[in-house]
Motif scaffolding. Sequence first.
Motif, PDB file in Angstrom:
ATOM      1  N   GLU A 142      10.037   2.843   2.538  1.00 47.71           N
ATOM      2  CA  GLU A 142       8.761   2.332   2.046  1.00 47.71           C
ATOM      3  C   GLU A 142       7.632   3.324   2.291  1.00 47.71           C
ATOM      4  O   GLU A 142       6.648   3.363   1.537  1.00 47.71           O
ATOM      5  N   SER A 143       7.759   4.139   3.346  1.00 43.93           N
ATOM      6  CA  SER A 143       6.706   5.080   3.720  1.00 43.93           C
ATOM      7  C   SER A 143       6.853   6.442   3.049  1.00 43.93           C
ATOM      8  O   SER A 143       5.989   7.313   3.248  1.00 43.93           O
ATOM      9  N   VAL A 144       7.930   6.653   2.305  1.00 43.98           N
ATOM     10  CA  VAL A 144       8.100   7.926   1.595  1.00 43.98           C
ATOM     11  C   VAL A 144       6.946   8.108   0.608  1.00 43.98           C
ATOM     12  O   VAL A 144       6.575   7.168  -0.112  1.00 43.98           O
ATOM     13  N   TYR A 145       6.384   9.294   0.585  1.00 44.78           N
ATOM     14  CA  TYR A 145       5.175   9.560  -0.205  1.00 44.78           C
ATOM     15  C   TYR A 145       5.480   9.598  -1.696  1.00 44.78           C
ATOM     16  O   TYR A 145       6.395  10.282  -2.150  1.00 44.78           O
ATOM     17  N   MET A 148       0.850  -1.198   0.000  1.00 44.28           N
ATOM     18  CA  MET A 148       0.000   0.000   0.000  1.00 44.28           C
ATOM     19  C   MET A 148       0.881   1.242   0.000  1.00 44.28           C
ATOM     20  O   MET A 148       1.820   1.348   0.782  1.00 44.28           O
ATOM     21  N   LEU A 149       0.555   2.218  -0.892  1.00 40.37           N
ATOM     22  CA  LEU A 149       1.350   3.436  -0.983  1.00 40.37           C
ATOM     23  C   LEU A 149       1.024   4.363   0.186  1.00 40.37           C
ATOM     24  O   LEU A 149      -0.116   4.447   0.640  1.00 40.37           O
ATOM     25  N   ALA A 150       2.060   5.073   0.662  1.00 40.44           N
ATOM     26  CA  ALA A 150       1.852   6.045   1.736  1.00 40.44           C
ATOM     27  C   ALA A 150       0.972   7.176   1.214  1.00 40.44           C
ATOM     28  O   ALA A 150       1.094   7.609   0.066  1.00 40.44           O
ATOM     29  N   ASP A 151       0.031   7.669   2.050  1.00 38.75           N
ATOM     30  CA  ASP A 151      -0.908   8.693   1.599  1.00 38.75           C
ATOM     31  C   ASP A 151      -0.486  10.103   1.996  1.00 38.75           C
ATOM     32  O   ASP A 151      -1.186  11.067   1.707  1.00 38.75           O
ATOM     33  N   LYS A 152       0.673  10.233   2.666  1.00 37.38           N
ATOM     34  CA  LYS A 152       1.163  11.552   3.035  1.00 37.38           C
ATOM     35  C   LYS A 152       2.671  11.463   3.277  1.00 37.38           C
ATOM     36  O   LYS A 152       3.213  10.379   3.520  1.00 37.38           O
ATOM     37  N   PRO A 153       3.378  12.607   3.191  1.00 35.57           N
ATOM     38  CA  PRO A 153       4.831  12.589   3.384  1.00 35.57           C
ATOM     39  C   PRO A 153       5.227  12.080   4.762  1.00 35.57           C
ATOM     40  O   PRO A 153       4.474  12.190   5.727  1.00 35.57           O
ATOM     41  N   VAL A 154       6.421  11.510   4.853  1.00 35.66           N
ATOM     42  CA  VAL A 154       6.972  11.078   6.132  1.00 35.66           C
ATOM     43  C   VAL A 154       7.176  12.316   7.013  1.00 35.66           C
ATOM     44  O   VAL A 154       7.604  13.371   6.524  1.00 35.66           O
ATOM     45  N   PRO A 155       6.853  12.252   8.305  1.00 34.75           N
ATOM     46  CA  PRO A 155       7.041  13.413   9.186  1.00 34.75           C
ATOM     47  C   PRO A 155       8.464  13.956   9.125  1.00 34.75           C
ATOM     48  O   PRO A 155       9.429  13.192   9.011  1.00 34.75           O
ATOM     49  N   ARG A 158      13.950  14.556   2.160  1.00 33.94           N
ATOM     50  CA  ARG A 158      12.538  14.781   1.866  1.00 33.94           C
ATOM     51  C   ARG A 158      11.732  13.524   2.154  1.00 33.94           C
ATOM     52  O   ARG A 158      12.234  12.415   2.002  1.00 33.94           O
ATOM     53  N   GLY A 159      10.477  13.734   2.538  1.00 35.91           N
ATOM     54  CA  GLY A 159       9.583  12.613   2.792  1.00 35.91           C
ATOM     55  C   GLY A 159       8.667  12.322   1.626  1.00 35.91           C
ATOM     56  O   GLY A 159       7.683  11.599   1.775  1.00 35.91           O
ATOM     57  N   GLY A 206      10.767   3.259  -8.825  1.00 32.40           N
ATOM     58  CA  GLY A 206      10.002   3.817  -7.717  1.00 32.40           C
ATOM     59  C   GLY A 206      10.725   3.708  -6.391  1.00 32.40           C
ATOM     60  O   GLY A 206      10.798   4.683  -5.623  1.00 32.40           O
ATOM     61  N   LYS A 207      11.282   2.538  -6.108  1.00 35.50           N
ATOM     62  CA  LYS A 207      12.006   2.351  -4.848  1.00 35.50           C
ATOM     63  C   LYS A 207      13.261   3.214  -4.812  1.00 35.50           C
ATOM     64  O   LYS A 207      13.599   3.802  -3.774  1.00 35.50           O
ATOM     65  N   GLY A 208      13.966   3.269  -5.942  1.00 37.23           N
ATOM     66  CA  GLY A 208      15.176   4.090  -5.996  1.00 37.23           C
ATOM     67  C   GLY A 208      14.866   5.562  -5.809  1.00 37.23           C
ATOM     68  O   GLY A 208      15.610   6.287  -5.126  1.00 37.23           O
ATOM     69  N   ALA A 209      13.771   6.033  -6.401  1.00 33.76           N
ATOM     70  CA  ALA A 209      13.374   7.436  -6.254  1.00 33.76           C
ATOM     71  C   ALA A 209      13.020   7.749  -4.801  1.00 33.76           C
ATOM     72  O   ALA A 209      13.340   8.825  -4.277  1.00 33.76           O
ATOM     73  N   LYS A 210      12.362   6.808  -4.122  1.00 35.61           N
ATOM     74  CA  LYS A 210      12.041   7.011  -2.703  1.00 35.61           C
ATOM     75  C   LYS A 210      13.316   7.124  -1.870  1.00 35.61           C
ATOM     76  O   LYS A 210      13.407   7.980  -0.970  1.00 35.61           O
TER      77      LYS A 210
END
Length: 329
Positions: A223-226, A1-8, A282-283, A270-274
């Motif tokens: 994994e949680s990066v938006y 499941m994709l994160a729905d908001k940036p990491v704090p 950046r989150g 996608g994983k590399g960009a995160k």
Amino acid sequence: MLADKPVPESVVFKHKEQIDRLRAEIARVVVGQEIMVTRLLVGALTGGHILLEGAPGLAKTTAIKSLAAALDAKFQRIQFTPDVLPADLIGTLIYLPSKGEFQTRKGPIFANFVLADEINRAPSKVQSALLEAMQERQVTIGETTWKLDAPFLVMATQNPIEQEGTYPLPEAQVDRFMLKVKIDYPSFEDEQEIFNRGMMNEGAAIKPVLAASDVLEMQKVVESVYLDNSVRDYILNVTRATRAPETYNLASLKRAIDFGASPRAALAVGKGAKALALIAGRGYVTPQDVKDIAHDALRHRISLSYEAEADELTTDVIIDKILDVVPVP
């Protein structure tokens, strides 16, 4: 499941500080080569295997050893040669006459960071043995399957194929490498520093600045990066353009590509960009993160036609053309 908001921001700041300390420790030994070091960090943060290609003497082995030492993880170096056997890699069963039974002797693959040095100098049987470890994170010795400890990363170095005594890697194995990074020669200023250190025999010992458990924690944060849906679709369009370039007004590339990149390539982008986003503090992922990682994630997953080779087209040129045409969100 994709994160729905940036990491704090507090979480991003904590791990950005850890990554900066890690990079600074590696820089005590490796001069320059910023792209190579960053891509190795991407591998550690995503659990993706990395293939470094470049001429001998460009600090590929040194950089990988330095990363493992700075992470205080179990490290093994395997020198791949034409006479290496699968048992030299994964281990074997040893018969003990005194006990009348077999005992498992584990090979060097049982480590957190495995340096496969000059991987393309070993024959196909050894590559097949390595493939199970890379894909399944396990190895089979006799009738027993052993799980490998996490984190587990294969970081391989490869001399260019045109050099004497090398074998082309099987396509299935190449595809298991998340990134293929081409290493270039250092700048004049960096080479001056390398020369000065070498002439003075100046060498720094790498000290652990993080633990293997920190790596696992950072992998969860990555994994949680938006990743916004528009950026996700951008990644998919870039990847699909390698398979159907005519759909993106790139019909001239149709004859140059035999096989394009698979969905696994889109995941690698996608994983590399995160990971690049977290490294930058950046989150959330930006389209520039995608562009920055695209060549390394795609270049080894595009098969060129004979026409492309005759026209001296490279996969990097094709990726450049795709990035120039596919609309950026």
